[in-house]
Design a protein around this motif. Structure first.
Motif, PDB file in Angstrom:
ATOM      1  N   PRO A 216       6.929  -7.624 -12.523  1.00  0.00           N
ATOM      2  CA  PRO A 216       5.601  -7.458 -12.218  1.00  0.00           C
ATOM      3  C   PRO A 216       5.117  -9.040 -11.406  1.00  0.00           C
ATOM      4  O   PRO A 216       4.140  -8.920 -10.542  1.00  0.00           O
ATOM      5  N   ASN A 219       6.422  -8.935  -7.907  1.00  0.00           N
ATOM      6  CA  ASN A 219       5.457  -8.060  -7.399  1.00  0.00           C
ATOM      7  C   ASN A 219       4.278  -9.177  -6.742  1.00  0.00           C
ATOM      8  O   ASN A 219       3.834  -9.178  -5.370  1.00  0.00           O
ATOM      9  N   PHE A 220       3.770  -9.821  -7.990  1.00  0.00           N
ATOM     10  CA  PHE A 220       2.438 -10.549  -7.378  1.00  0.00           C
ATOM     11  C   PHE A 220       2.775 -11.780  -6.493  1.00  0.00           C
ATOM     12  O   PHE A 220       2.257 -12.027  -5.529  1.00  0.00           O
ATOM     13  N   ILE A 223       3.646 -10.568  -2.686  1.00  0.00           N
ATOM     14  CA  ILE A 223       1.981 -10.065  -2.269  1.00  0.00           C
ATOM     15  C   ILE A 223       1.548 -11.529  -1.837  1.00  0.00           C
ATOM     16  O   ILE A 223       0.909 -11.630  -0.724  1.00  0.00           O
ATOM     17  N   TYR A 224       1.301 -12.532  -2.933  1.00  0.00           N
ATOM     18  CA  TYR A 224       0.598 -13.528  -2.754  1.00  0.00           C
ATOM     19  C   TYR A 224       1.490 -14.189  -1.498  1.00  0.00           C
ATOM     20  O   TYR A 224       0.348 -15.291  -0.656  1.00  0.00           O
ATOM     21  N   SER A 284       0.903  -5.955   2.235  1.00  0.00           N
ATOM     22  CA  SER A 284       0.863  -6.334   1.008  1.00  0.00           C
ATOM     23  C   SER A 284       0.885  -4.661   0.229  1.00  0.00           C
ATOM     24  O   SER A 284       1.454  -4.520  -0.900  1.00  0.00           O
ATOM     25  N   GLY A 285       0.399  -3.696   0.816  1.00  0.00           N
ATOM     26  CA  GLY A 285       0.388  -2.195   0.362  1.00  0.00           C
ATOM     27  C   GLY A 285       1.942  -1.898   0.258  1.00  0.00           C
ATOM     28  O   GLY A 285       2.331  -1.240  -0.592  1.00  0.00           O
ATOM     29  N   LEU A 287       4.660  -3.917   0.232  1.00  0.00           N
ATOM     30  CA  LEU A 287       5.273  -4.655  -0.911  1.00  0.00           C
ATOM     31  C   LEU A 287       5.029  -4.105  -2.122  1.00  0.00           C
ATOM     32  O   LEU A 287       5.819  -3.937  -3.205  1.00  0.00           O
ATOM     33  N   ASN A 288       3.775  -3.699  -2.512  1.00  0.00           N
ATOM     34  CA  ASN A 288       3.350  -3.290  -3.936  1.00  0.00           C
ATOM     35  C   ASN A 288       4.152  -2.025  -4.153  1.00  0.00           C
ATOM     36  O   ASN A 288       4.344  -1.559  -5.358  1.00  0.00           O
ATOM     37  N   LYS A 289       4.247  -1.261  -3.131  1.00  0.00           N
ATOM     38  CA  LYS A 289       5.030   0.097  -3.256  1.00  0.00           C
ATOM     39  C   LYS A 289       6.475  -0.122  -3.554  1.00  0.00           C
ATOM     40  O   LYS A 289       7.242   0.555  -4.269  1.00  0.00           O
ATOM     41  N   PHE A 291       7.927  -2.674  -4.890  1.00  0.00           N
ATOM     42  CA  PHE A 291       8.231  -3.682  -6.262  1.00  0.00           C
ATOM     43  C   PHE A 291       7.556  -2.690  -7.497  1.00  0.00           C
ATOM     44  O   PHE A 291       7.736  -3.121  -8.508  1.00  0.00           O
ATOM     45  N   ARG A 292       6.742  -1.467  -7.046  1.00  0.00           N
ATOM     46  CA  ARG A 292       6.550  -0.919  -8.282  1.00  0.00           C
ATOM     47  C   ARG A 292       7.466  -0.139  -9.104  1.00  0.00           C
ATOM     48  O   ARG A 292       8.485   0.118  -8.687  1.00  0.00           O
TER      49      ARG A 292
END
Length: 298
Positions: A216, A219-220, A223-224, A284-285, A287-289, A291-292
């Motif tokens: 997590p 992931n943060f 994106i940051y 960002s979307g 990357l979120n997918k 690393f989810r």
């Protein structure tokens, strides 16, 4: 009694959420919507007269060759910054938590220090390092026989863009390192003791215990880093190369500010800003997918 508790609970939530949402709207949401509105106009940013041009600014984006160059430079910068920032910050966090280096607290403070410096100070330091006459970087590279560009690292079209990345990475690694240190320190020591009893190596411990549990945070941070790169890399480009030579290091941020404040084309500039926002949200979307993952419990 239950009704009284319910009203008190809702009042508590109202006091802590509504002011925050209002402040967020004033600082973030309203300027975004206002910028989107201005992107449909031809406006010099000085007069009160604005000419509605519909999608003409966006059509101009598609035909502008500098936009494609700047977008490519932004994507290159974001990918390289993401790779090196995550590897360096996570690597340093592992060294300072699992290897127990002497002077641990000192090195944590030392590595975090560049994060507190302004972009102007950081770029000034790195301009001195890159200086063709007395820069220490050129002296070291000359010793090991690495050729140095005649125009300097910031003046050569092949190296100008890539020379803006090390300063950005250097002043941000400490921030992400602290996040990873906090995440690793929160892992129960019993897991590491069990792994030690089984005789696993540091690599296996990192791969099978640490990385899944700090996912997590990865992931943060990923994106940051992308958000800060797409929205903040123009600072380093503006201060170090000003988009040159011949737009070789131009990014969307510098091109946007040039159109706004040099050419007084605020409508077109806000269209570029909208493009930056759209690309940032898209990456960002993704990357979120990527690393989810399912939550790990311990």
């Amino acid at each position: 009694m239950r009704k009284k508790w319910f009203c008190a609970r809702n009042g508590f939530l109202f006091c802590f959420t509504v002011p925050t949402l209002a402040l967020f709207s004033v600082i973030v949401l309203i300027p975004i919507l206002q910028g989107l509105y201005y992107s449909f106009f031809s406006w010099n940013g000085l007069s009160s007269e604005k000419t509605f041009v519909a999608l003409e600014n966006y059509k101009r984006l598609l035909a502008d060759p500098v936009i494609l160059t700047a977008l490519g430079n932004d994507l290159k910068t974001a990918v390289i910054r993401l790779l090196f920032t995550l590897l360096l910050s996570l690597g340093l966090a592992l060294i300072l938590t699992r290897i127990h280096v002497p002077g641990n607290r000192f090195f944590r403070s030392l590595l975090f220090f560049p994060t507190m410096l302004s972009a102007v100070v950081v770029c000034t330091v790195w301009m001195m390092l890159y200086n063709p006459s007395f820069g220490i970087l050129n002296l070291l590279l000359d010793v090991i026989g690495v050729p140095i560009p005649d125009a300097g690292w910031l003046g050569d079209f092949r190296t100008a863009l890539y020379s803006t990345i090390p300063p950005a990475v250097w002043c941000s690694v400490g921030f992400y390192m602290i996040i990873f240190i906090s995440a690793i320190d929160s892992i129960p020591e019993t897991l590491f003791e069990s792994a030690k009893m089984d005789g696993v190596s540091l690599w296996v411990e990192t791969k099978d215990i640490i990385l899944p549990l700090v996912r997590p945070q990865i992931n943060f941070c990923a994106i940051y880093v992308v958000i800060s790169s797409m929205n903040g890399s123009y600072l380093f480009v503006k201060l170090l190369t000003n988009g040159g030579p011949n737009s070789a290091s131009e990014v969307l941020g510098t091109y946007m500010t040039t159109n706004a404040f040099n050419y007084h084309q605020f409508g077109y500039a806000t269209a570029i800003g909208t493009l930056i926002l759209a690309v940032t949200l898209l990456i960002s979307g993704l990357l979120n997918k990527i690393f989810r993952s399912e939550a790990y419990e311990f």
